[in-house]
Design a protein around this motif. Structure first.
Motif, mmCIF file in Angstrom:
data_model
loop_
_atom_site.group_PDB
_atom_site.id
_atom_site.type_symbol
_atom_site.label_atom_id
_atom_site.label_comp_id
_atom_site.label_asym_id
_atom_site.label_seq_id
_atom_site.Cartn_x
_atom_site.Cartn_y
_atom_site.Cartn_z
ATOM 1 N N LYS A 96 7.273 -5.118 4.401
ATOM 2 C CA LYS A 96 7.889 -4.168 3.472
ATOM 3 C C LYS A 96 7.934 -4.737 2.069
ATOM 4 O O LYS A 96 7.723 -4.025 1.085
ATOM 5 C CB LYS A 96 9.305 -3.808 3.943
ATOM 6 N N LYS A 99 4.004 -4.832 0.926
ATOM 7 C CA LYS A 99 3.277 -3.567 0.899
ATOM 8 C C LYS A 99 4.044 -2.448 0.216
ATOM 9 O O LYS A 99 3.457 -1.607 -0.480
ATOM 10 C CB LYS A 99 2.924 -3.134 2.331
ATOM 11 N N ASP A 100 5.360 -2.399 0.448
ATOM 12 C CA ASP A 100 6.141 -1.257 -0.015
ATOM 13 C C ASP A 100 7.235 -1.638 -1.000
ATOM 14 O O ASP A 100 8.136 -0.845 -1.267
ATOM 15 C CB ASP A 100 6.791 -0.547 1.184
ATOM 16 N N ASP A 159 -3.108 7.353 3.568
ATOM 17 C CA ASP A 159 -2.843 5.911 3.752
ATOM 18 C C ASP A 159 -3.012 5.115 2.462
ATOM 19 O O ASP A 159 -3.653 4.052 2.436
ATOM 20 C CB ASP A 159 -3.756 5.327 4.845
ATOM 21 N N ASN A 161 -1.096 3.041 -0.519
ATOM 22 C CA ASN A 161 0.176 2.346 -0.739
ATOM 23 C C ASN A 161 0.423 2.113 -2.222
ATOM 24 O O ASN A 161 -0.493 1.769 -2.965
ATOM 25 C CB ASN A 161 0.180 0.986 -0.025
ATOM 26 N N LYS A 187 2.283 8.679 1.046
ATOM 27 C CA LYS A 187 1.024 7.942 0.927
ATOM 28 C C LYS A 187 -0.208 8.839 0.922
ATOM 29 O O LYS A 187 -1.290 8.445 1.365
ATOM 30 C CB LYS A 187 0.904 6.903 2.053
#
Length: 504
Positions: A96, A99-100, A159, A161, A187
């Motif tokens: 997390k 990536k996020d 998909d 990000n 996304k």
């Protein structure tokens, strides 16, 4: 509030570890160098709202953070192996974070980005192979689709990000004049085939999600939340929060200044009311027979389970809002949102306990929040100072004078060239000492736990003589002054004697 970061004290910097010898300004400089090396990975906010009667409802949030990659310069930061291992032990989700993670930037970084946006010289720092593969795949899909597509036909790219969603849109719009793009959330990006005329109308409308002001808003990320907190001017509660405040300043406001006093003024302007529950807990351990516990969770557990307040009314009811109930059912130490919840709860319960103690138990059943702030007035804006010459840093005034624990002095005989590190390793098995060189063959030892056995064990040591430090005896400046005074006195006596002899 609570934060987690990629490291605490940088070991790559010489003499950067905290020491009992440190003044607040010296400690700030050490911590400043470390904060510049590391970054935030998670920030927790717990917002306490008083409802009817004696009840507070808590909304607790976890924000995974990652430095903004939008702009010309990339951001570099260091990982401390021990800190990463520590967070991993408590289940930190590094996927997390990487990536996020929500982007953020300080005012200096934002100014640079603004300039590049105005000059159309900005870009996304998508340098990884994974990002390039995503971008290439998206371009291939759209170019294959658009050849046979009709106007107003759409397709969905999935998909994507973070900044991939922005990067893909910008590249497609630049390469193909007859496409339009819109983010769909989750996304996904919608690609529509349009005429060049329709495309121009859309670009000049408020529906364009790639407008410069929206790009800037996206790049600022969590900094937008930080600025809302600053504007709200609500009391900010943390635990052992010096490093938290330094990271807030450096990552969301401005790079940390060289001046310690300027840093204090800036923080006080941003957050006029700060309460460090570590400072409050240390006070309660002295005044209320509070158990000697160290961690935030231990303090919370004691306050929840103890009978420290037998006479007064019960503590406020602290209820977690719907969506935050997992914190009521289990413990999640060192998860920032959970620790933020603990901070606020410890603050309320501690204030209630001290209010009952200050009024001999004659407290109304529903104390106001202002009463809690009043009873903690002497602790407001006092942030705990770990292992140093003061117990706390005062963000709304002058710090207390430095007061060090009793010191020992080590006199070395017959072993020239010993270093502070060698002296430290010599004594560390007996007690945790901080060491500082006093002269060529003398060292000062400081410890929070002064141990007489060190004096006893080294009484007959062949090379190391240990004694209690006396300023008038061991200080180089005092010794220099005494030597100068002795020379002056000797010359004065000699002049008097010789002058008297000539007169005879």
């Amino acid at each position: 509030l609570d934060t987690e970061f990629t490291g605490l004290h940088s070991t790559s910097l010489q003499n950067n570890e905290p020491s009992l010898f440190d003044s607040p300004a010296e400690r700030y400089e050490k911590a400043r160098r470390s904060v510049q090396h590391f970054t935030l990975v998670q920030l927790g906010l717990a917002i306490f709202s008083k409802e009817n009667s004696n009840k507070y409802v808590v909304h607790s949030y976890n924000f995974f953070l990652f430095p903004s990659t939008l702009g010309i310069r990339d951001v570099e930061f260091t990982l401390s192996a021990s800190s990463i291992q520590f967070l991993s032990h408590y289940g930190f989700d590094y996927n997390k974070f990487l990536k996020d993670g929500i982007p953020y930037m300080n005012e200096v970084q934002e100014k640079v980005l603004r300039q590049h946006l105005l000059a159309d010289t900005w870009k996304v720092c998508s340098t990884s192979n994974a990002d390039r593969d995503v971008l290439k795949k998206a371009i291939d899909e759209v170019t294959s689709w658009i050849a046979a597509a009709k106007e107003e036909d759409t397709m969905i790219l999935q998909d994507l990000n973070g900044y991939q969603m922005l990067d893909v849109q910008l590249v497609l719009r630049q390469a193909l004049e007859n496409v339009w793009t819109e983010p769909l959330g989750d996304k996904k990006v919608m690609v529509k085939k349009v005429s060049p005329e329709h495309r121009q109308l859309l670009e000049n409308s408020s529906y364009d999600h790639c407008q410069k002001k929206l790009v800037l808003l996206s790049a600022r990320g969590f900094t937008n939340v930080f600025q809302i907190l600053v504007k709200a001017k609500k009391p900010l509660v943390g635990h052992n929060m010096l490093m938290d405040l330094m990271h807030l300043h450096d990552k969301f406001y401005r790079p940390l200044p060289e001046s310690y006093e300027e840093f204090k003024r800036n923080i006080h302007n941003l957050f006029p009311v700060i309460i460090d529950t570590k400072t409050v807990t240390k006070y309660m351990q002295k005044k209320c027979l509070f158990p000697r516990v160290s961690s935030l969770l231990e303090v919370y557990t004691v306050l929840c389970s103890s009978n420290l307040n037998r006479k007064g009314p019960p503590c406020p009811v602290i209820a977690l809002a719907s969506g935050c109930s997992r914190y009521a059912e289990n413990t999640f130490p060192h998860e920032a949102g959970y620790d933020a919840f603990l901070c606020g709860s410890v603050f309320l319960m501690s204030a209630h306990l001290l209010l009952c103690r200050s009024t001999d138990g004659t407290v109304e059943a529903d104390p106001s929040f202002s009463q809690y702030l009043t009873v903690l007035a002497e602790h407001v804006n006092k942030v705990n100072f770990i292992r140093g010459g003061v117990s706390s840093i005062n963000f709304s005034g002058e710090d207390a004078p430095c007061h060090h624990p009793p010191a020992l002095v080590v006199h070395v005989r017959g072993r020239p060239g010993l270093t502070e590190r060698q002296i430290y390793h010599e004594f560390k098995a007996r007690c945790r000492f901080d060491v500082r060189r006093l002269s060529q063959n003398q060292f000062i030892l400081l410890s929070n736990k002064y141990k007489q056995l060190v004096l006893r064990d080294y009484r007959h040591h062949p090379h190391l003589q240990v004694s209690v430090y006396r300023h008038w005896r061991h200080s180089p400046s005092v010794n220099c002054l005494l030597q100068v005074s002795g020379i002056v006195a000797l010359w004065s006596l000699l002049a008097f004697v010789l002058g008297g002899a000539r007169s005879c």
